[in-house]
Design a protein around this motif. Structure first.
Motif, PDB file in Angstrom:
ATOM      1  N   GLY A   1     -15.527   5.625  -1.488  1.00  0.00           N
ATOM      2  CA  GLY A   1     -16.305   4.416  -1.278  1.00  0.00           C
ATOM      3  C   GLY A   1     -15.784   3.614  -0.105  1.00  0.00           C
ATOM      4  N   GLU A   2     -16.457   2.502   0.175  1.00  0.00           N
ATOM      5  CA  GLU A   2     -16.090   1.662   1.307  1.00  0.00           C
ATOM      6  C   GLU A   2     -14.665   1.139   1.175  1.00  0.00           C
ATOM      7  N   ASN A   3     -14.257   0.825  -0.045  1.00  0.00           N
ATOM      8  CA  ASN A   3     -12.906   0.317  -0.268  1.00  0.00           C
ATOM      9  C   ASN A   3     -11.850   1.359   0.117  1.00  0.00           C
ATOM     10  N   SER A   4     -12.085   2.626  -0.285  1.00  0.00           N
ATOM     11  CA  SER A   4     -11.141   3.699   0.045  1.00  0.00           C
ATOM     12  C   SER A   4     -11.079   3.940   1.551  1.00  0.00           C
TER      13      SER A   4
ATOM     14  N   THR B   1      -6.399   1.032   7.163  1.00  0.00           N
ATOM     15  CA  THR B   1      -5.248   0.117   7.095  1.00  0.00           C
ATOM     16  C   THR B   1      -3.943   0.890   7.081  1.00  0.00           C
TER      17      THR B   1
ATOM     18  N   LYS C   1       0.843  -1.201   0.000  1.00  0.00           N
ATOM     19  CA  LYS C   1       0.000   0.000   0.000  1.00  0.00           C
ATOM     20  C   LYS C   1       0.880   1.254   0.000  1.00  0.00           C
TER      21      LYS C   1
ATOM     22  N   TYR D   1     -11.760   1.758   3.946  1.00  0.00           N
ATOM     23  CA  TYR D   1     -11.091   0.617   4.587  1.00  0.00           C
ATOM     24  C   TYR D   1      -9.577   0.743   4.434  1.00  0.00           C
ATOM     25  N   LYS D   2      -9.116   1.108   3.217  1.00  0.00           N
ATOM     26  CA  LYS D   2      -7.681   1.254   2.984  1.00  0.00           C
ATOM     27  C   LYS D   2      -7.090   2.347   3.872  1.00  0.00           C
TER      28      LYS D   2
END
Length: 674
Positions: A358-361, A367, A325, A363-364
């Motif tokens: 969005g949810e993916n962004s 992280t 990442k 969550y990242k």
């Protein structure tokens, strides 16, 4: 000039005469979109094409995508078309200015980074540059002409003043001997004169040509010209000089007349301009471009220069994380709850209006923070450097708060402002600041897994101009960083109550004794070894029970984040759990069979109401306690005439005390007892 917008969907018939198919992406139903931003000279259109970022597409009141929130992008492509609605608007003069800022930003990105991945640059190699290196693009030459005008206005004034001193005075001796007069009533009248100037003024000849070129470019591209001297110009003659190829010939004839450095530079600029213009006019296959396919990477670099640390090597491992990442922005700044620094983590979002992470962004982003915490936990650093000691407290086993945020660029079409950052915290549908939160255990602010992400918007034009000119300094970086810190502090104050816990004995022993109660709620924030910072989430039960159990080991004082601890200790009284005698709340109920303060001070009533309902974590049903008081034989004898409603008021007065004492949100309890 032709104007297009990134990722807007056009019909192919609309763009095919202006754009090479290499720069479009085909969709269904003979539609295309342009995945590029930047400048392109089209040999098809024999004109310059600018593709503007998608942030200039706004949503109008009908939920339609409009350029600047007003125009259909298809209607404003050709700025030379008199029917173009852009021509009659205030945005018309801004388009070229905006386009050049985009061009300069992409050019700076090329200078700062290896361009192979995202940029495409096609240039003509047979035109020398002003600096003698690789060839210049058409738009770059125009920008240099504009810059020369802005930077040398005093030179033009000086030359105009010097050349007018005495040279225009009439030489009567020459006039009488060379000019035939008219006779009017036997008096000679001269309609022609001879002045004292004996030579052609080549300085003014070059300057007139220069301003004629600027006027020609203004007519073609509509940018503003600032001038403090007036010369008669001939922009139409510039077009003729380009078409005939005589522009460079004219300049060669007067080249040896100039010795002043500024005028030599101006001659070089005009020479390159005419060479490029003549070449473009004669070469039907001429193309050049400075385009970027992933403008989000340029925007990321724009934000990075605005807020991040200058030395990337410091944060290289934290930025390019071991799991693959890559963090957009990371910098160290003062912690929210300690006197040392901690890392702030940011992610820039380059979206159209109406789109959110969005949810993916999300969550990242959490992280990223977890990785930064772990990598700092793995490092033991000397004092003054960021490492394990900044993130973790050995005494309380609590973790520092890691600031984390999204930032996106927005354009206000009603105010195209390049000077103000307009950094604002974004609001949710409820009108409150938009905050993402993740936790493993509720009501544990200082737990490793309690994380926050705030959302910001910033004026895209400000970021664009600051990046292109490189004008951001450390003072402004600190101003932006301080705002991020202040907003997160305010957000925590909205969600948590903060207290100082002053140990009455050995602090570590006291923490160990109440570890299960204090875990995740306390952190060693201060250099004073006696004091801990305690956070309790608003609206959660258990604060009173917690403070009752630790009262023998800690003195509890209300605290506001950022407040001087010595001021808080001096000015804030210790929170006491003993029932207080008559006070302001008691006056709400002056007489309910007996005086309210008398009933409240009754130890038996205190035991039933305060101890059972308040200290037992609000677990009992207030309605049952009210009924218990009302039906108690002892209370009936002691307080005759008390109704169920009267006992309800007694219980409510205790709840008022709790709300006042701890500033807790007990609105739900009020609803139950009302």
């Amino acid at each position: 000039m032709k104007i297009f917008f990134e990722e807007y969907v056009y019909k192919w018939d609309v763009v095919k005469d202006f754009l090479h198919d290499h720069y479009v992406m085909y969709l269904k139903d003979d539609r295309v979109t342009i995945p590029y931003v930047g400048y392109y000279y089209s040999s098809k259109a024999e004109d310059s094409v600018f593709i503007l970022p998608k942030v200039f597409i706004n949503i109008d009141e009908h939920k339609e995508e409009k350029a600047f929130g007003i125009f259909k992008p298809e209607d404003i492509i050709d700025t030379n078309d008199e029917k173009n609605p852009l021509m009659k608007s205030e945005y018309f003069t801004e388009v070229f200015n905006l386009s050049t800022w985009i061009y300069r930003a992409i050019a700076r990105y090329q200078e700062r980074h290896s361009p192979e991945n995202i940029t495409e640059s096609v240039e003509v190699q047979n035109v020398e540059s002003v600096n003698g290196d690789s060839s210049e693009t058409w738009i770059n030459i125009i920008l240099q002409l504009i810059r020369f005008n802005n930077e040398h206005r005093n030179l033009f004034t000086y030359i105009a003043r010097i050349n007018s001193q005495g040279h225009n005075k009439i030489n009567w001796q020459k006039t009488i001997s060379k000019v035939r007069p008219w006779l009017q009533e036997d008096n000679p009248v001269y309609i022609e004169f001879r002045n004292k100037s004996k030579v052609i003024n080549y300085d003014e000849e070059l300057i007139v040509l220069f301003f004629s070129v600027l006027d020609y470019l203004h007519d073609k591209y509509h940018f503003r010209i600032l001038r403090n001297v007036n010369y008669q110009t001939f922009p139409k003659d510039v077009e003729k000089l380009i078409e005939s190829g005589k522009g460079t010939r004219l300049l060669r004839n007067i080249r040896r007349k100039y010795f002043k450095d500024e005028l030599v530079k101006l001659w070089n600029l005009l020479n390159v301009f005419f060479k490029k213009a003549q070449n473009m006019k004669s070469n039907r296959t001429h193309e050049e471009s400075l385009m970027v396919r992933n403008f989000n990477m340029v925007f990321e670099d724009m934000i990075d220069t605005l807020i991040s640390d200058d030395t990337k090597d410091k944060n290289e491992k934290l930025k390019d994380q071991p799991d693959g990442k890559i963090v957009d922005h990371i910098y160290h700044y003062s912690s929210l709850v300690r006197d040392d620094d901690i890392y702030y983590i940011g992610d820039s979002k380059y979206y159209k209006e109406g789109h959110d992470p969005g949810e993916n962004s999300i969550y990242k982003q959490f992280t990223y923070a977890k990785n930064v915490i772990q990598m700092n936990m793995d490092v033991t650093t000397p004092s003054g450097q960021i490492g394990r000691g900044n993130y973790y407290d050995e005494v309380t086993e609590g973790y520092n708060i890691t600031p984390n945020f999204f930032i996106r660029g927005l354009v206000n079409p009603l105010n195209l402002n390049y000077l103000e950052a307009e950094l604002e915290q974004q609001k949710g549908k409820d009108g409150k600041p938009a905050v993402e939160k993740r936790w493993h255990h509720q009501n544990r602010l200082f737990d490793r897994d309690t994380l926050f992400v705030l959302k910001y918007s910033i004026n895209f034009l400000f970021v664009l101009s600051a990046y292109a000119t490189g004008r951001v300094d450390e003072a402004y970086k600190n101003h932006i960083r301080e705002k991020f810190k202040k907003n997160l502090t305010e957000e925590l104050e909205r969600k948590y109550h903060f207290y100082l816990l002053l140990s009455k004995g050995d602090r570590k022993e006291a923490v160990d004794r109440h570890f299960r109660l204090l875990n995740g709620k306390v952190f060693n924030s201060f250099k004073d070894g006696r004091i801990l910072l305690c956070a309790f989430e608003k609206g959660k039960r258990g604060a009173i029970q917690l403070f009752e159990q630790i009262k023998n080991d800690f003195k509890v004082i209300r605290y506001k984040l950022g407040q001087d601890i010595h001021e808080a200790i001096q000015n804030q009284p210790e929170i006491s759990l003993e029932p207080r005698r008559a006070h302001a709340q008691a006056t709400l109920f002056p007489m309910i069979g007996a005086k309210l303060e008398d009933i409240r001070d009754d130890q038996e009533v205190y035991n039933v109401v305060w101890r059972r309902m308040i200290l037992d974590d609000m677990a009992s049903d207030p309605g049952q306690i009210i009924t218990e008081c009302h039906k108690s034989f002892e209370f009936l004898d002691k307080y005759p005439g008390m109704t169920h409603r009267d006992w309800n008021k007694v219980v409510m007065s205790f709840i008022h005390d709790v709300q006042t004492l701890y500033d807790l949100d007990l609105s739900e309890i009020f609803k139950m007892t009302a």
